[in-house]
Design an enzyme around this catalytic site. Structure first.
Site, PDB file in Angstrom:
ATOM      1  CB  ALA A  49      18.751 -38.228  12.070  1.00  0.00           C
TER       2      ALA A  49
ATOM      3  CB  THR B  18      18.253 -38.638  20.546  1.00  0.00           C
ATOM      4  OG1 THR B  18      17.233 -39.544  20.136  1.00  0.00           O
ATOM      5  CG2 THR B  18      17.618 -37.302  20.860  1.00  0.00           C
ATOM      6  N   GLY B  19      20.661 -40.356  20.334  1.00  0.00           N
ATOM      7  CA  GLY B  19      21.169 -41.720  20.437  1.00  0.00           C
ATOM      8  C   GLY B  19      22.011 -42.167  19.249  1.00  0.00           C
TER       9      GLY B  19
ATOM     10  CG  ASP C 102       4.611 -40.823  12.388  1.00  0.00           C
ATOM     11  OD1 ASP C 102       5.575 -41.608  12.548  1.00  0.00           O
ATOM     12  OD2 ASP C 102       3.422 -41.157  12.569  1.00  0.00           O
TER      13      ASP C 102
ATOM     14  CE1 TYR D  17      16.045 -54.185  24.257  1.00  0.00           C
ATOM     15  CE2 TYR D  17      16.701 -55.993  22.841  1.00  0.00           C
ATOM     16  CZ  TYR D  17      16.443 -54.657  23.026  1.00  0.00           C
ATOM     17  OH  TYR D  17      16.550 -53.795  21.959  1.00  0.00           O
TER      18      TYR D  17
ATOM     19  CE  LYS E  30      15.727 -53.542  18.462  1.00  0.00           C
ATOM     20  NZ  LYS E  30      15.796 -52.363  17.597  1.00  0.00           N
TER      21      LYS E  30
ATOM     22  CB  THR F 161      19.562 -43.782  24.139  1.00  0.00           C
ATOM     23  OG1 THR F 161      18.718 -44.926  24.192  1.00  0.00           O
ATOM     24  CG2 THR F 161      20.913 -44.180  23.573  1.00  0.00           C
TER      25      THR F 161
HETATM   26  P1  NAD Z   1      16.730 -42.808  20.864  1.00  0.00           P
HETATM   27  O1  NAD Z   1      15.494 -42.721  21.660  1.00  0.00           O
HETATM   28  O2  NAD Z   1      17.941 -42.088  21.354  1.00  0.00           O
HETATM   29  O3  NAD Z   1      16.458 -42.281  19.356  1.00  0.00           O
HETATM   30  C1  NAD Z   1      15.283 -42.576  18.679  1.00  0.00           C
HETATM   31  C2  NAD Z   1      15.181 -41.730  17.417  1.00  0.00           C
HETATM   32  O4  NAD Z   1      13.969 -42.107  16.739  1.00  0.00           O
HETATM   33  C3  NAD Z   1      15.064 -40.205  17.661  1.00  0.00           C
HETATM   34  O5  NAD Z   1      15.752 -39.520  16.638  1.00  0.00           O
HETATM   35  C4  NAD Z   1      13.566 -39.940  17.522  1.00  0.00           C
HETATM   36  O6  NAD Z   1      13.219 -38.622  17.124  1.00  0.00           O
HETATM   37  C5  NAD Z   1      13.243 -40.928  16.415  1.00  0.00           C
HETATM   38  N1  NAD Z   1      11.813 -41.263  16.338  1.00  0.00           N
HETATM   39  C6  NAD Z   1      11.022 -41.798  17.295  1.00  0.00           C
HETATM   40  N2  NAD Z   1       9.755 -41.956  16.812  1.00  0.00           N
HETATM   41  C7  NAD Z   1       9.783 -41.503  15.531  1.00  0.00           C
HETATM   42  C8  NAD Z   1       8.816 -41.383  14.515  1.00  0.00           C
HETATM   43  N3  NAD Z   1       7.546 -41.781  14.698  1.00  0.00           N
HETATM   44  N4  NAD Z   1       9.173 -40.816  13.348  1.00  0.00           N
HETATM   45  C9  NAD Z   1      10.448 -40.383  13.124  1.00  0.00           C
HETATM   46  N5  NAD Z   1      11.430 -40.520  14.033  1.00  0.00           N
HETATM   47  C10 NAD Z   1      11.093 -41.063  15.224  1.00  0.00           C
HETATM   48  O7  NAD Z   1      17.004 -44.358  20.641  1.00  0.00           O
HETATM   49  P2  NAD Z   1      18.319 -45.263  20.531  1.00  0.00           P
HETATM   50  O8  NAD Z   1      18.555 -45.905  21.842  1.00  0.00           O
HETATM   51  O9  NAD Z   1      19.423 -44.547  19.829  1.00  0.00           O
HETATM   52  O10 NAD Z   1      17.769 -46.425  19.590  1.00  0.00           O
HETATM   53  C11 NAD Z   1      17.929 -46.439  18.202  1.00  0.00           C
HETATM   54  C12 NAD Z   1      17.998 -47.882  17.730  1.00  0.00           C
HETATM   55  O11 NAD Z   1      19.155 -48.505  18.306  1.00  0.00           O
HETATM   56  C13 NAD Z   1      16.781 -48.720  18.166  1.00  0.00           C
HETATM   57  O12 NAD Z   1      16.466 -49.634  17.153  1.00  0.00           O
HETATM   58  C14 NAD Z   1      17.328 -49.463  19.380  1.00  0.00           C
HETATM   59  O13 NAD Z   1      16.646 -50.665  19.624  1.00  0.00           O
HETATM   60  C15 NAD Z   1      18.756 -49.715  18.931  1.00  0.00           C
HETATM   61  N6  NAD Z   1      19.692 -50.042  20.029  1.00  0.00           N
HETATM   62  C16 NAD Z   1      19.743 -49.276  21.168  1.00  0.00           C
HETATM   63  C17 NAD Z   1      20.609 -49.650  22.179  1.00  0.00           C
HETATM   64  C18 NAD Z   1      20.700 -48.858  23.475  1.00  0.00           C
HETATM   65  O14 NAD Z   1      21.183 -49.362  24.466  1.00  0.00           O
HETATM   66  N7  NAD Z   1      20.283 -47.608  23.474  1.00  0.00           N
HETATM   67  C19 NAD Z   1      21.444 -50.775  22.045  1.00  0.00           C
HETATM   68  C20 NAD Z   1      21.398 -51.494  20.854  1.00  0.00           C
HETATM   69  C21 NAD Z   1      20.505 -51.122  19.845  1.00  0.00           C
END
Ligand code: NAD
Length: 394
Positions: free
Chosen positions: A49, A51-52, A111, A235, A244, A275
């Site tokens: 929750a 980032t991203g 974690d 990917y 995925k 992100t």
């Molecule tokens: P991000 O790196 O911005 O966020 C990841 C989050 O996971 C953070 O809150 C981080 O603290 C948390 N996290 C990481 N390891 C952890 C752990 N061990 N325990 C608890 N929390 C943990 O990533 P994002 O790009 O927002 O990706 C989130 C999802 O969206 C992923 O499944 C990604 O594949 C998917 N996604 C991303 C994109 C893109 O382009 N960024 C596109 C489509 C789908």
């Protein structure tokens, strides 16, 4: 302390607390300008929750739907004059702003893969919220300590079957370079599926279900990506794609299991965005800078918060049946995969070189977005001010 960005490759090793707070505020302001989402979720858990996509999901649930939220993330607080990670500052800012509006917000920096946190969160849900009507799974991690076997699994981004070479963007030099990735071993595929597949999501849902913490008609959503042909070998056709696929199979399995509660587990395919995780994937940033230019020119570009508002308002909580593709997945990447967008991106991909990169790709926008992830580049923030990097979650 005066905090400046320190960039190393695809990571910035500093983060600005005031800038991160501003980035959360910018998202909140956007959500508040959108029509309210009602009826939306009332009690939401967001795993990943800080980032991203996870952070934006939490912002929409709280400020767009007035939901109580529990957030889980794995971030590093500041120590010895070293700033905390951006996610740490984002989460603190989120909590503060939510509580200032009378919204329940609780966070766990832990974690997500371990059993103990699942128990602690179940306890908090039982005590404070009763049951959840929305569970978002948005973890992106490079490694996972498996809670049952203790093995340390690492996620790798590699093609399967054969090595793959294509153009990529070198962040340090802004050059278009050729990058080759060797084919993954079976063990690497297995470990990537362990880290980024659906097993942990399933464990979370099982833990919540055992405690009767999932409300009648609840939704659980995990995020996935499909992407274009040029990134396919690394990917969707590569190790992360296998993970995925597993995530998507898990959604079907969980929906079957949740039928007794009329609840659903869904996959949302989101757009490619800058992100912290996506910047680390070879080929994706080059595709992304071209995509962004094309989508901007067509007036279709969206950022994380815009994607999440659309996911909630026109998919998850639309008045009609949730629209899905032939695989049962929500497509919020619909604008990215539009044929006219993809044809133009592919045309530019073929001709892109270091020399023409600044004209045909949105390199400047990418840099700005990248820095904003770490709280830098907001005009509202005075970066010459002394700031306290040592903030604590309350
Ligand atoms: P991000 O790196 O911005 O966020 C990841 C989050 O996971 C953070 O809150 C981080 O603290 C948390 N996290 C990481 N390891 C952890 C752990 N061990 N325990 C608890 N929390 C943990 O990533 P994002 O790009 O927002 O990706 C989130 C999802 O969206 C992923 O499944 C990604 O594949 C998917 N996604 C991303 C994109 C893109 O382009 N960024 C596109 C489509 C789908």
């Amino acid at each position: 302390m005066i905090i400046r960005p320190k960039i190393r490759g695809f990571i910035c090793t500093t983060a600005h607390p005031v800038g991160c707070s501003q980035q959360v505020q910018t998202q909140i302001d956007y959500v508040k300008k959108c029509p309210p989402i009602a009826p939306g979720p009332k009690k939401a858990l967001v795993i990943g929750a800080s980032t991203g996509y996870g952070l934006s999901s939490r912002v929409v649930a709280a400020f767009g739907c007035r939901a109580a939220t529990i957030g889980i993330f794995f971030e590093r607080p500041s120590e010895n004059k070293r700033t905390a990670t951006a996610g740490w500052y984002n989460a603190i800012a989120f909590e503060k702003k939510a509580r200032a509006e009378g919204l329940y917000a609780k966070s766990f920096n832990a974690d997500a893969f371990c059993d103990e946190i699942k128990e602690r969160v179940a306890e908090a849900v039982r005590k404070d919220l009763g049951q959840l009507d929305l569970i978002i799974y948005s973890v992106a991690s490079p490694r996972r300590v498996h809670p049952k076997t203790g093995s340390v699994d690492k996620s790798v981004l590699k093609p399967i079957g054969a090595s793959y070479t294509n153009k990529s963007l070198d962040f340090d030099t802004n050059r278009v370079v050729q990058v080759s990735l060797p084919a993954a071993t079976e063990e690497e595929v297995h470990q990537t599926v362990s880290v980024m597949g659906g097993e942990d999501w399933e464990m979370w849902m099982d833990s919540l279900d055992r405690g009767d913490l999932i409300a009648e008609g609840a939704l659980s959503v995990a995020y996935s990506y499909v992407g274009p042909e040029v990134t396919y070998p690394v990917y969707r056709g590569g190790t992360i794609g296998k993970a995925k696929d597993h995530l998507e199979q898990t959604a079907r399995k969980l929906t079957e299991r949740l039928k007794k509660k009329n609840a659903k587990a869904l996959i949302s395919i989101n757009k490619a965005l800058v992100t912290q995780s996506s910047s680390a994937i070879p080929f994706i940033p080059l595709y992304f800078v071209i995509l962004r230019k094309v989508m901007k020119q067509k007036g279709l570009d969206e950022d994380c918060i815009q994607q999440m508002v659309r996911l909630f308002s026109s998919r998850l909580y639309a008045k009609s049946e949730i629209p899905v593709d032939s695989h049962g997945r929500i497509r919020i990447d619909d604008l990215e995969v539009r044929p006219d967008v993809q044809e133009e991106v592919m045309r530019l991909w073929e001709i892109v070189t270091t020399e023409n990169l600044p004209e045909i790709a949105d390199l400047k926008g990418y840099r700005e977005d990248f820095l904003k992830l770490f709280g830098f580049g907001f005009p509202e923030v005075d970066y010459n001010q002394d700031v306290d990097p040592d903030l604590q979650l309350s």
